[in-house]
Design an enzyme around this catalytic site. Structure first.
Site, PDB file in Angstrom:
ATOM      1  N   ARG A  81     -22.266  19.353  -4.357  1.00 30.98           N
ATOM      2  CA  ARG A  81     -20.851  19.080  -4.141  1.00 30.98           C
ATOM      3  C   ARG A  81     -20.554  17.649  -4.600  1.00 30.98           C
ATOM      4  O   ARG A  81     -21.182  16.704  -4.131  1.00 30.98           O
ATOM      5  CB  ARG A  81     -20.524  19.244  -2.655  1.00 30.98           C
ATOM      6  CG  ARG A  81     -19.114  18.912  -2.301  1.00 30.98           C
ATOM      7  CD  ARG A  81     -18.783  19.319  -0.862  1.00 30.98           C
ATOM      8  NE  ARG A  81     -17.388  19.041  -0.645  1.00 30.98           N
ATOM      9  CZ  ARG A  81     -16.921  18.020   0.083  1.00 30.98           C
ATOM     10  NH1 ARG A  81     -17.755  17.219   0.721  1.00 30.98           N
ATOM     11  NH2 ARG A  81     -15.637  17.798   0.193  1.00 30.98           N
ATOM     12  N   HIS A  90     -11.126  13.150  -3.535  1.00 28.07           N
ATOM     13  CA  HIS A  90     -11.888  12.470  -2.480  1.00 28.07           C
ATOM     14  C   HIS A  90     -11.404  11.013  -2.469  1.00 28.07           C
ATOM     15  O   HIS A  90     -12.160  10.087  -2.775  1.00 28.07           O
ATOM     16  CB  HIS A  90     -13.383  12.595  -2.754  1.00 28.07           C
ATOM     17  CG  HIS A  90     -14.269  12.295  -1.580  1.00 28.07           C
ATOM     18  ND1 HIS A  90     -15.202  13.181  -1.087  1.00 28.07           N
ATOM     19  CD2 HIS A  90     -14.379  11.204  -0.792  1.00 28.07           C
ATOM     20  CE1 HIS A  90     -15.858  12.641  -0.072  1.00 28.07           C
ATOM     21  NE2 HIS A  90     -15.366  11.432   0.134  1.00 28.07           N
ATOM     22  N   GLU A 115     -11.232  15.736   3.446  1.00 24.60           N
ATOM     23  CA  GLU A 115     -10.876  14.944   4.618  1.00 24.60           C
ATOM     24  C   GLU A 115      -9.474  14.330   4.484  1.00 24.60           C
ATOM     25  O   GLU A 115      -9.318  13.109   4.441  1.00 24.60           O
ATOM     26  CB  GLU A 115     -11.924  13.851   4.860  1.00 24.60           C
ATOM     27  CG  GLU A 115     -13.304  14.423   5.115  1.00 24.60           C
ATOM     28  CD  GLU A 115     -14.348  13.374   5.503  1.00 24.60           C
ATOM     29  OE1 GLU A 115     -14.027  12.175   5.492  1.00 24.60           O
ATOM     30  OE2 GLU A 115     -15.486  13.771   5.825  1.00 24.60           O
ATOM     31  N   ASN A 132     -16.577  19.145   7.611  1.00 21.74           N
ATOM     32  CA  ASN A 132     -17.408  17.935   7.599  1.00 21.74           C
ATOM     33  C   ASN A 132     -17.578  17.497   9.052  1.00 21.74           C
ATOM     34  O   ASN A 132     -16.591  17.333   9.771  1.00 21.74           O
ATOM     35  CB  ASN A 132     -16.733  16.814   6.805  1.00 21.74           C
ATOM     36  CG  ASN A 132     -16.551  17.152   5.329  1.00 21.74           C
ATOM     37  OD1 ASN A 132     -16.964  18.225   4.884  1.00 21.74           O
ATOM     38  ND2 ASN A 132     -15.941  16.259   4.582  1.00 21.74           N
ATOM     39  N   TYR A 164     -19.724  14.851  11.763  1.00 19.52           N
ATOM     40  CA  TYR A 164     -20.644  13.733  12.011  1.00 19.52           C
ATOM     41  C   TYR A 164     -20.922  13.496  13.487  1.00 19.52           C
ATOM     42  O   TYR A 164     -22.041  13.219  13.868  1.00 19.52           O
ATOM     43  CB  TYR A 164     -20.106  12.442  11.362  1.00 19.52           C
ATOM     44  CG  TYR A 164     -20.194  12.515   9.851  1.00 19.52           C
ATOM     45  CD1 TYR A 164     -21.350  12.134   9.194  1.00 19.52           C
ATOM     46  CD2 TYR A 164     -19.149  13.041   9.091  1.00 19.52           C
ATOM     47  CE1 TYR A 164     -21.472  12.236   7.813  1.00 19.52           C
ATOM     48  CE2 TYR A 164     -19.255  13.157   7.703  1.00 19.52           C
ATOM     49  CZ  TYR A 164     -20.417  12.748   7.075  1.00 19.52           C
ATOM     50  OH  TYR A 164     -20.534  12.868   5.710  1.00 19.52           O
ATOM     51  N   GLU A 222     -20.164  18.513   4.643  1.00 22.07           N
ATOM     52  CA  GLU A 222     -20.787  17.189   4.817  1.00 22.07           C
ATOM     53  C   GLU A 222     -21.399  17.127   6.208  1.00 22.07           C
ATOM     54  O   GLU A 222     -20.771  17.528   7.195  1.00 22.07           O
ATOM     55  CB  GLU A 222     -19.764  16.053   4.735  1.00 22.07           C
ATOM     56  CG  GLU A 222     -19.303  15.691   3.354  1.00 22.07           C
ATOM     57  CD  GLU A 222     -18.378  14.475   3.367  1.00 22.07           C
ATOM     58  OE1 GLU A 222     -18.511  13.602   4.256  1.00 22.07           O
ATOM     59  OE2 GLU A 222     -17.515  14.418   2.473  1.00 22.07           O
TER      60      GLU A 222
HETATM   61  O1  IFM Z   1     -19.112   8.532   2.956  1.00 23.93           O
HETATM   62  C1  IFM Z   1     -18.198   9.316   3.680  1.00 23.93           C
HETATM   63  C2  IFM Z   1     -17.588  10.371   2.785  1.00 23.93           C
HETATM   64  O2  IFM Z   1     -16.979   9.808   1.679  1.00 23.93           O
HETATM   65  C3  IFM Z   1     -16.562  11.162   3.555  1.00 23.93           C
HETATM   66  N1  IFM Z   1     -17.077  11.640   4.803  1.00 23.93           N
HETATM   67  C4  IFM Z   1     -17.806  10.728   5.642  1.00 23.93           C
HETATM   68  C5  IFM Z   1     -18.866  10.003   4.842  1.00 23.93           C
HETATM   69  C6  IFM Z   1     -19.638   9.025   5.753  1.00 23.93           C
HETATM   70  O3  IFM Z   1     -18.774   8.082   6.313  1.00 23.93           O
END
Ligand code: IFM
Length: 471
Positions: free
Chosen positions: A85, A129, A174, A298, A300, A372
């Site tokens: 990706r 992006h 995002e 995505n 985290y 992500e």
């Molecule tokens: O690096 C970023 C990415 O560009 C978008 N999502 C989160 C990642 C980590 O912060």
């Protein structure tokens, strides 16, 4: 036979055809910002503004992927990735965000896609992006409705050039970040702090997605968007904290999910942002909520939030000054003592199962991909190698969370680690390393970390070992 059975019994296997990928983004890796007719983007302008990126770093050179993409594709191949990706730089394709295509810019992506296909790796381009052509920002940026139409034109150009060899196309990555870090907190390009403009930006990013998706979906092309979702938990059962959680869940998650998958904005979020005009026209939400073929998630970490005064803001930039949550600026973010990554983000893989099962359970069915997921740690080179057990543990735990979601019936079809290699981490410059592959930024030497080798084993086996981390 016995061997095969015992191997299967000791592994968490993923479904056949599961996409095993890694992800990057154009401004974070390509460099070559003035090559072959590329025009400036808002990130070029922003990164060159003093005091907004740690160390004064810029993406001018980044990890020079523009010139080293063949080496990078060979690396992906050595890891056994089945999908990659990446994002396309709009200002390489249309240097000023409108008008005819820059053939040399498109040729770069043709060469990249061809190299991936030759290596048996499925290309997964993302159209946006965060690197809006500066000329469009000069005309008002995402808060201007016209930008959505310019985006759809650009999407058509890319599709015309690559549509014969690319199946999965992601429109926007995002949009929360592009809208609210870009136009509310100003932590990201273009660095504006205008709450109403940020909400209009969010709406126009979604409209751009909808217009592009409507034009591009077809027999061959599968179109989707990638949203950054969080598990959101109130810091306590007190009303003030529950309200904070409703607000952050609303603007971070439901605003985008409801629009994309139900063609509406949540009423409570519209009330939270009531003084502001989002610039919604009749019919916009039908366009935004039109059919998509997949949704990228995505993930985290989890947000634990409070409405009480005095709590810390979220960690969005080393220089954060304003809230990226218009209408809910008072909300604070609480840590509960879990281990953190180098970003200071607490690690909570259960949140990934939670968001995946939530999307699958509460919204109309759509194939999901984790587009992500990954972690920054302070990696060091030692004896020529990079040992990163914390990243292995992070990805291992999150893959288990994906497996749990699949077990609960979630139509999860793939996983993309963020990131293939260390790169420009926005406001943090080169200070935060998310890669499976270490990059020596001075020499551009790539060194696969132990997590890269571990991930290669996972891909080869089609799953992860129970009770071990397959190292
Ligand atoms: O690096 C970023 C990415 O560009 C978008 N999502 C989160 C990642 C980590 O912060």
């Amino acid at each position: 036979m016995t061997t095969q059975r015992s191997q299967a019994e000791t592994q968490l296997l993923f479904p056949a055809g599961f996409a095993w990928g890694a992800a990057t983004a154009a401004y974070q890796i390509e460099g070559a910002v003035a090559a072959d007719g590329r025009g400036p983007s808002i990130w070029d302008t922003f990164a060159h503004t003093p005091g907004v990126v740690l160390g004064g770093d810029t993406g001018d050179v980044a990890v020079d992927h523009y010139h080293r993409f063949r080496e990078d594709v060979a690396l992906m191949s050595s890891l056994g990735l089945t999908a990659y990706r990446f994002s396309i730089s709009w200002s390489r394709v249309q240097p000023h965000g409108a008008g005819p295509a820059n053939a040399k810019g498109l040729d770069f992506y043709r060469r990249l896609v061809d190299a991936l296909l030759e290596a048996g790796i499925e290309p997964w381009p993302t159209l946006y992006h965060w690197d809006l052509p500066q000329a469009l920002e000069d005309a008002g940026g995402w808060p201007e409705r016209d930008t959505a139409y310019r985006f759809a034109d650009y999407a058509g150009i890319v599709h015309g050039a690559l549509g014969d060899r690319v199946t999965n196309l992601t429109t926007v990555n995002e949009p929360w970040c592009a809208a609210f870090l870009g136009y509310a907190s100003g932590d990201h390009a273009p660095g504006r702090r205008e709450p109403e403009a940020s909400l209009r930006a969010a709406h126009h990013l979604l409209l751009g997605h909808g217009l592009a998706a409507r034009a591009l979906r077809g027999d061959r092309t599968r179109v989707g968007a990638a949203v950054n979702l969080y598990a959101v938990t109130p810091a306590s059962e007190a009303d003030v904290d529950r309200d904070a959680a409703r607000r952050i869940d609303g603007l971070q998650n439901r605003f985008f999910l409801d629009a994309l998958l139900r063609g509406r904005y949540p009423d409570d979020v519209l009330t939270d942002v009531e003084p502001y005009d989002l610039g919604v026209h009749d019919g916009d939400l039908e366009v935004i909520g039109g059919p998509i073929d997949m949704l990228g998630v995505n993930y985290y970490n989890r947000f634990i939030v409070t409405g009480r005064a005095g709590a810390a803001p979220a960690i969005t930039s080393p220089f954060a000054q304003a809230s990226p949550w218009p209408g809910s600026e008072h909300v604070g973010f609480v840590r509960v003592g879990r281990p953190v990554t180098a970003m200071g983000w607490e690690i909570d893989e259960s949140g990934l199962t939670e968001v995946l099962t939530r999307v699958a359970g509460e919204y109309p069915p759509v194939p999901l991909y984790v587009t992500e997921n990954g972690a920054a740690f302070d990696d060091v080179v030692s004896a020529g190698g990079v040992d990163d057990p914390d990243r292995v543990a992070y990805i291992d735990a999150h893959l288990r969370a994906c497996h749990d979601a699949i077990g609960a019936g979630v139509p999860l079809r793939g996983y993309f680690a963020w990131s293939l290699m260390d790169n420009f981490e926005w406001g943090w410059g080169y200070a935060k390393r998310f890669g499976l592959v270490y990059v020596d930024f001075a020499t551009q030497r790539r060194i696969p970390k132990s997590s890269a080798r571990w991930y290669a084993t996972v891909i080869e086996r089609g799953g992860i070992g129970i009770g071990t981390m397959n190292t």
